[in-house]
Design a protein around this motif. Sequence first.
Motif, PDB file in Angstrom:
ATOM      1  N   GLU A  44       0.841  -1.198   0.000  1.00 50.97           N
ATOM      2  CA  GLU A  44       0.000   0.000   0.000  1.00 50.97           C
ATOM      3  C   GLU A  44       0.875   1.248   0.000  1.00 50.97           C
ATOM      4  OE1 GLU A  44      -2.419   0.209   3.501  1.00 50.97           O
ATOM      5  OE2 GLU A  44      -3.639   1.866   2.732  1.00 50.97           O
ATOM      6  N   VAL A  45       0.669   2.080  -1.007  1.00 54.40           N
ATOM      7  CA  VAL A  45       1.426   3.332  -1.107  1.00 54.40           C
ATOM      8  C   VAL A  45       0.528   4.471  -0.631  1.00 54.40           C
ATOM      9  CG1 VAL A  45       2.594   4.921  -2.679  1.00 54.40           C
ATOM     10  CG2 VAL A  45       2.775   2.452  -3.034  1.00 54.40           C
ATOM     11  N   ILE A  46       1.034   5.260   0.304  1.00 52.45           N
ATOM     12  CA  ILE A  46       0.243   6.363   0.861  1.00 52.45           C
ATOM     13  C   ILE A  46       0.685   7.664   0.193  1.00 52.45           C
ATOM     14  CG2 ILE A  46      -0.477   7.532   2.983  1.00 52.45           C
ATOM     15  CD1 ILE A  46      -1.013   4.569   3.189  1.00 52.45           C
ATOM     16  N   ILE A  47      -0.270   8.336  -0.433  1.00 51.25           N
ATOM     17  CA  ILE A  47       0.059   9.630  -1.041  1.00 51.25           C
ATOM     18  C   ILE A  47      -0.896  10.697  -0.518  1.00 51.25           C
ATOM     19  CG2 ILE A  47       1.083   8.692  -3.159  1.00 51.25           C
ATOM     20  CD1 ILE A  47      -1.546   9.312  -4.596  1.00 51.25           C
ATOM     21  N   THR A  48      -0.483  11.949  -0.652  1.00 46.57           N
ATOM     22  CA  THR A  48      -1.336  13.060  -0.222  1.00 46.57           C
ATOM     23  C   THR A  48      -1.412  14.061  -1.372  1.00 46.57           C
ATOM     24  OG1 THR A  48      -1.797  14.527   1.638  1.00 46.57           O
ATOM     25  CG2 THR A  48       0.459  14.518   0.853  1.00 46.57           C
ATOM     26  N   PRO A  49      -2.603  14.645  -1.590  1.00 44.09           N
ATOM     27  CA  PRO A  49      -2.722  15.588  -2.708  1.00 44.09           C
ATOM     28  C   PRO A  49      -2.149  16.965  -2.352  1.00 44.09           C
ATOM     29  CG  PRO A  49      -4.836  15.400  -1.594  1.00 44.09           C
ATOM     30  CD  PRO A  49      -3.891  14.469  -0.888  1.00 44.09           C
ATOM     31  N   THR A  50      -1.711  17.679  -3.366  1.00 43.14           N
ATOM     32  CA  THR A  50      -1.249  19.050  -3.130  1.00 43.14           C
ATOM     33  C   THR A  50      -2.450  19.921  -2.790  1.00 43.14           C
ATOM     34  OG1 THR A  50      -1.393  19.420  -5.504  1.00 43.14           O
ATOM     35  CG2 THR A  50       0.768  18.865  -4.610  1.00 43.14           C
ATOM     36  N   TYR A  51      -3.464  19.860  -3.676  1.00 37.55           N
ATOM     37  CA  TYR A  51      -4.720  20.572  -3.442  1.00 37.55           C
ATOM     38  C   TYR A  51      -5.835  19.533  -3.455  1.00 37.55           C
ATOM     39  CZ  TYR A  51      -2.509  25.099  -3.931  1.00 37.55           C
ATOM     40  OH  TYR A  51      -1.732  26.196  -3.706  1.00 37.55           O
TER      41      TYR A  51
END
Lengths: 252, 165
Positions: B46-53
């Motif tokens: 599982e890869v955790i990413i976060t959005p810029t906006y």
Amino acid sequence: MTTHNALYKYLLFLGDNGLIQGHRLSELCSNGPILEEDLAMTNLALDHIGRAQAFLKYAGEVEGKGRTEDDLAYKRGEREFYNNLIAELPNGDFACTMARMLIVSSFEYLLFTALCTSKNATIAAIAAKAVKEAKYHFMHSRDWCYRLGKGTEESHRRLQNGFNEFWMFTGELFEMDADFAALANDGIGADLTVLKPQWLTLVQPILADSNIAIPNVDYMQTGSRNGIHTEYLGHILSEMQYLQRAYPDAKW
Amino acid sequence: MVSEDIHSKEGIFRLLSSICDPEIPVVSIEEMGMLRDVIFHEHSCEVIITPTYTGCPAMGIIEDDIIALLKQHGVQEPKVTLVYSPAWTTDWMTETTKQKLRDFGIAAPMHSSCSSWIKPANAHVHCPRCNSKNTKVVSQFGSTACKALYSCNDCKEPFDYFKCH
């Protein structure tokens, strides 16, 4: 004590404000007064729809009926929407649009600031992102208020007209009902009555510096907490939901 | 193809360092601070990413790119999870990353403390071409959600400024 249903409704309120305001702003795509503002309007729309997606996705999870954010956006009727009435009103001219954005973005800035400390971790996380975006929206509309308010006679008249049109919808922003009160009491929702004086403190000096008089209104519009809307929401939904209504579950 | 250790977080990070934000092709998602973590489950990664906006339209493409790349390297059942907390900030960018942006023609974000909006700070955005601080805002909103439009009063070039966030 916060009920499950109260949380669901609160998430619809947060999501629908973004969705309907974002949809209104997106109407200005290719209709902006100048290219830079055309881009700005679509950026504002994008931020609102992004936050709507996040809140409605979570609303679907809380509801627990397997509905996605798209189901909630495209398959609910008018009476099941809980956005503030001000979000659904037509854009009017550019000065009107900026008057509304000042009212809405300053409110959203304070609301999301308050929700950053929500005991509900998901609401707090989305709010922490949205507050940064709302701040930019606020700075943008504030600068336009100064510019239009202190511009020509016509730009001032149009901006004043915008605030005259929208002011009777500002009371509702701070309305609490039993569910909102329960959520605020549990530290999940924001106490909107506390935000009202903060909002006035934020907005009044900007209006004064823009030579805009605060409109005198005897009556504040209300209804959205109960799903009662202006005639405009139905028209937005008929356009926004057309495809999913005509071709249910269509994908691309 | 360089073979990376697909069973360690560092290996996955190195692998994913080739994925760029499609709208800013000189900076990887790791350098942007969007790549947050990798969690190994019994049968999946599982890869955790976060959005810029929140409304960043590049997220869908980035998610597809991550999954395709991991599958290509033999990772079993890769999945991508989007998180909002902690909220993404441009302060996570390193000086090297900021220099890459400048070299690409985008003025790098100032520290987020610059965006005091009650009293705008006397901070100057430097032109990425001639480094002049004699620049002006054309629009607070630019070609993508994360950028503002500026122009340089000295070299007369318009440029994007990566907003501090």
